[in-house]
Structure formats: C-alpha cells, structure tokens
Design an enzyme around this catalytic site. Sequence first.
Site, PDB file in Angstrom:
ATOM      1  NE  ARG A  84      -3.615  -0.279   2.515  1.00  0.00           N
ATOM      2  CZ  ARG A  84      -4.116  -1.059   3.534  1.00  0.00           C
ATOM      3  NH1 ARG A  84      -3.530  -0.563   4.787  1.00  0.00           N
ATOM      4  NH2 ARG A  84      -4.706  -2.199   3.500  1.00  0.00           N
ATOM      5  NE  ARG A 153      -2.262   1.722   9.594  1.00  0.00           N
ATOM      6  CZ  ARG A 153      -3.069   0.737   9.546  1.00  0.00           C
ATOM      7  NH1 ARG A 153      -3.864   0.758   8.670  1.00  0.00           N
ATOM      8  NH2 ARG A 153      -3.038  -0.292  10.326  1.00  0.00           N
ATOM      9  CE  LYS A 217      -7.376   0.300  11.871  1.00  0.00           C
ATOM     10  NZ  LYS A 217      -7.862  -0.744  10.644  1.00  0.00           N
ATOM     11  CE  LYS A 219      -7.613   3.234   9.174  1.00  0.00           C
ATOM     12  NZ  LYS A 219      -8.563   2.380   8.635  1.00  0.00           N
ATOM     13  CB  CYS A 437     -13.193  -4.465   1.786  1.00  0.00           C
ATOM     14  SG  CYS A 437     -14.162  -6.015   2.230  1.00  0.00           S
ATOM     15  CB  CYS A 443      -8.615  -9.872   2.897  1.00  0.00           C
ATOM     16  SG  CYS A 443      -8.753  -9.133   4.598  1.00  0.00           S
ATOM     17  CB  CYS A 482     -14.177  -9.363   7.985  1.00  0.00           C
ATOM     18  SG  CYS A 482     -13.007  -8.103   8.134  1.00  0.00           S
ATOM     19  CB  CYS A 486     -11.636  -2.272   4.798  1.00  0.00           C
ATOM     20  SG  CYS A 486     -10.261  -2.794   5.859  1.00  0.00           S
TER      21      CYS A 486
END
Length: 575
Positions: A84, A153, A217, A219, A437, A443, A482, A486
């Site tokens: 990424r 991120r 994380k 954001k 996603c 994944c 899931c 995302c």
Amino acid sequence: MSDIIAKLRDTSFDDLHPNERLKVESDYLRGKLMEDMADRATGAISEDATQLTKFHGFYQQDDRDLRSERRHQKLEPLYSFMVRLRLPGGLVTPEQWLTLDDVARRYANGTLRITTRQTFQYHGVFKENLRSHLQAVNQAMIDTIAACGDVNRNVICTANPYRSRAHREVYDLAHAISTRLLPRTRAYHEIFLGEERVAGGEEEQEPLYTRHYLPRKFKVAIAIPPENDVDLFAHDLGFIAHVEAGEIQGYNVCIGGGMGMTHGEPSTFPRLSDVIGFCRPDQVLDVAEAVLKVQRDNGDRHDRKHARLKYTVENYGVDWFRTKVERHLGSALKAARDFHFDGNGDRYGWYQGEDGAWHYGLFVQNGRLADTKGGMQLLSGMREITKVHAGDIVLTTNQNLIITNVSADKRHEIEALLDRYCMTRNISPLRKASMACVAFPTCGLAMAESERYLPSLIDKLEDVMHEVGLEQDAINVRMTGCPNGCARPYLAEIGFVGKALGRYNLYLGGNPSGERLNRLYKENIDEPTIMNELTTLLQRYAEERNPGEPFGDFVIRAGVIAETTAGRHFHDAPA
C-alpha cells in the site's frame, strides 16, 4: 517523555499484548526483516516479521482460492504481499501513474486498486519481487512508509486540490500532517532501499512515537463542507474546514471515530467522532500531534480490540480527552463553528473548478483498475490518457479517480479515449454509490466475498429499482467481507458485513452525508433472503417516501429500524 510512556519501561510485558514487546525489541522496526527477506526457502516471512512489515506498508497474504489445492499437493500456501502506498491527498502525476502501472504489471498481479484511504494498493507481490517493487515506486518519489501499522496512516482530504484555493490548502495540509506524524526510523530505507545504517543516535530515532509506537492505527481526515466525501466522522482525528469568502479561517476538530468491530463481541463497535473545538490553520499540526500523543500515552495496550482512540474516548470521556489535548497545546481550543454536510459521494463527469479548468470524475467499480474481457478497459484506458494528459490524477476515498486540469481543447481527446476503452458506459446511480472491500481471495480476515460479489448483487438490485421506479436514486450501498469495516459499511444506507461464505449481516439506516451509523436489521442471511427483504423495503420506499427523503431516513421514520444515536448503542436491541 510522558510519565505514562516512562512507566511502560518498568511494566512487565506479560501484562500487555504481545505486539508491545515486539515493537520495543524490534530495534525501531528492523527486527529480523533483513534475514527473513533473504530466505528463499519459503515465500513467507516469520510471524514477528509479518507484524513489523505492516509499519513499512505491506501485509503478507496468500491466495485462499488455492489453499486446499496446494495443501493436497503438499505445498505451502501461495504467499505474496499486499503493498500500500503513502499518498497524502491521493494525487499522482501522469509520469508517476505510468510508473505505478508498469510496477503493477512487472511485480504484482497486473491491476491497481484504489483504496478507501485515497491511495493505491497492489496485490500478488511475491517475496522475490518485493524489494524491486518498492525501489521502483521510490524512483517515482513515492513510498509505502506507515501505510499500515500502529502509526498514523495515509492522511486523506476532500478530493482534487485544483477545484479551489481552499481545496489546495487542505491538500497541502494533508501532506504537512503526514510529514509531521511520520515515523523517523530509517529501517525502511536500510532494508528495502539499500541505505547504509549510520551508527549512533538511536535514542532519537522516534521522538514522537518512542520505541512503543501507538497502541493501534491512527487515521486522519480533512473535509470541506458541504462535501463529506472522506466520511470524516469515521476517523480517529478529523478537521472540518471553515471557509469564508473562499478562505479557510480555521478547522473544527473531531476525535474518536472508527469503523471496526468484532462479531459477537458487543464491547466492540463502530463509533462516530465528536467535535471538541476549533483551531486556527496555523495550529492544526500542533493539534494533530497533541491528539496522537494523548492516544499514545493512554490507549489500551493490553487488548488490541480496544486499542483504537475511539475506545480511549469512550473510557475517559470527551471532556477528559479535550483537556489532555489542550494541556499539550498550552492553550484551550475555541468554540466549534457551525457546519453542514449534504453528501458523502463523489462528483462524476465533467465539472469546472474555481479557475475555470475542467475536471472529469471517473467511476471505478470497487476501486479495481483492470481490463475486463468485453467490458471496461480501465487500466489500458488510463494508461493512454496519462500519456496525453497534461494535468494530474487524483484518487478519492470512494475508490474513484479524477482527471484534473483538462484544457478545453483537450476535452475531446480525453472523451474519445474514455469512449474507446468503454470506461463510462451504462453505470446506474446505485452502482456509483456502492463500495466494497477486497475480501477473497487475498485478505486473510475475509469471512465472505465482497469485491467479487457486490457487482452481481447490484445487478439484481438495479432490476428491482427499475421495477419500482427508483432507477435514478443513488442509495448508498457498501459491503465488507468481515466486520473490520474497511469500506465503512456502518455508515451506509444499506450495509452488508460478511459472516460466512454466502452469508451477511444486513444493516440499514445510515444517511447520505455520513453523519449517522446504521443498525443491524437481519443477521446471517443469504442472497435470496437479502433480495426478498430489500425488494419489499424498496417497494415501500417508492410508495411511501416523502419528497426528497433518503432511503436511510425513510427506514427510520417508517419504523423499519431504530436510529443508532451513538456507537455504544450500536448493538442495542431494536426499539
């Protein structure tokens, strides 16, 4: 150094999540990555190395479609990496685009994928190609540092810096925040780019993050009302621009958003951020650093499922968090300014910016730039467009792109290429408002299909929409494989979250401006049940809605679903 971080030095790692020891003992994210990358006996890397690579912008994955076959053949899984990019504000030049396209074909699976964080990610990068991949990207003046991991991120902002002076300012701000909050370790440059390690100065490698980095994380998003294309309230930290006469006077500051949760664990939930005050433009970087420090010092390092900033805010309260931020700043935030959002979608087709230049918003289904047999040739088409285009390309957080700064005499040439490569044909408002996603096959967290399945489900829903006279309505539909969120499904008017192969939880009641969470309507249902439920609801909506009433508002007003008033109530039983 904060007292809390200082105390961590004396804390038994037995009391903390195992990742906390790993970070501290990793020699500033180096670990044994050099040795693992040199091992050609396997396509994989060790578990510890897998955790550390996330800080450098890539994940180890394997092709789940081939797991059983390879197991039967007594072969290890087909390991590869998802890579990424760090691309604050989502802008690339035509020259960079051509390099990234070439890298996709040489070192990855031949596609580019736009993520919901306004950047690209690659799939299918094998271990032996990883360094070459990263070095080629670096030659284009792009890197992958901190695109994943327990750090800040990729910073996102309202798309297209060429629309107005305000848009350019928030784009520049996204870059400034990214630079301010970037890890300082040189591990990435040494391991993957061949830089020599310089002896000494180890204690100063991470003055902001320390050896502990963040609990999870972090954001950041920046929005310019009335557009909320970034879904600002879904992020740990958000800045809402206050614009007067075309000039940004300052920003409302928002804290505590986040999408992820875990099935069956009601103590985990999505949460929308809270507005805690207003700051001047020259204060934004200090505010961003202060919020990060409060989370660094107080986030949960025992349970990673509760380690995001949203749970810190829930545990201690908004007022407590604001006071901590103001203590770092040395001054109080001012009272928040009024703002209004009217949508979280993208602009499509041609439109003009403040200076009269033309821009073209292009829909990219689920962000996947690829060539499909007999269909859209998005990868080839964009390759040819960037060869003749004099402006830049900007990615959006809705997984689309914008061809910017097209002169009037170039419009015909761009339009001809869009047509030649079938890039704009027959796309309904419903499909343009959809997002998914990646999920299977790459994944490792996926429980159900998403990117590969949503287009066919949209086909069926389009038929229903046409039958009931809603074919021009852009109902927001999002799907994830899931519960990690995302594609931000918990903000959708219609959200699908995978439970098992072919089965989903159905959520209803988000709003088109991204300011309300939806709520579970039906659990663990298959496609026939999905279609039965939504057909009935869409028929009712067509017949009973008020003029201009969005679908998400209708299902709440009609009593189909109760409104979710706060993340902590996301799992409450229906009223």
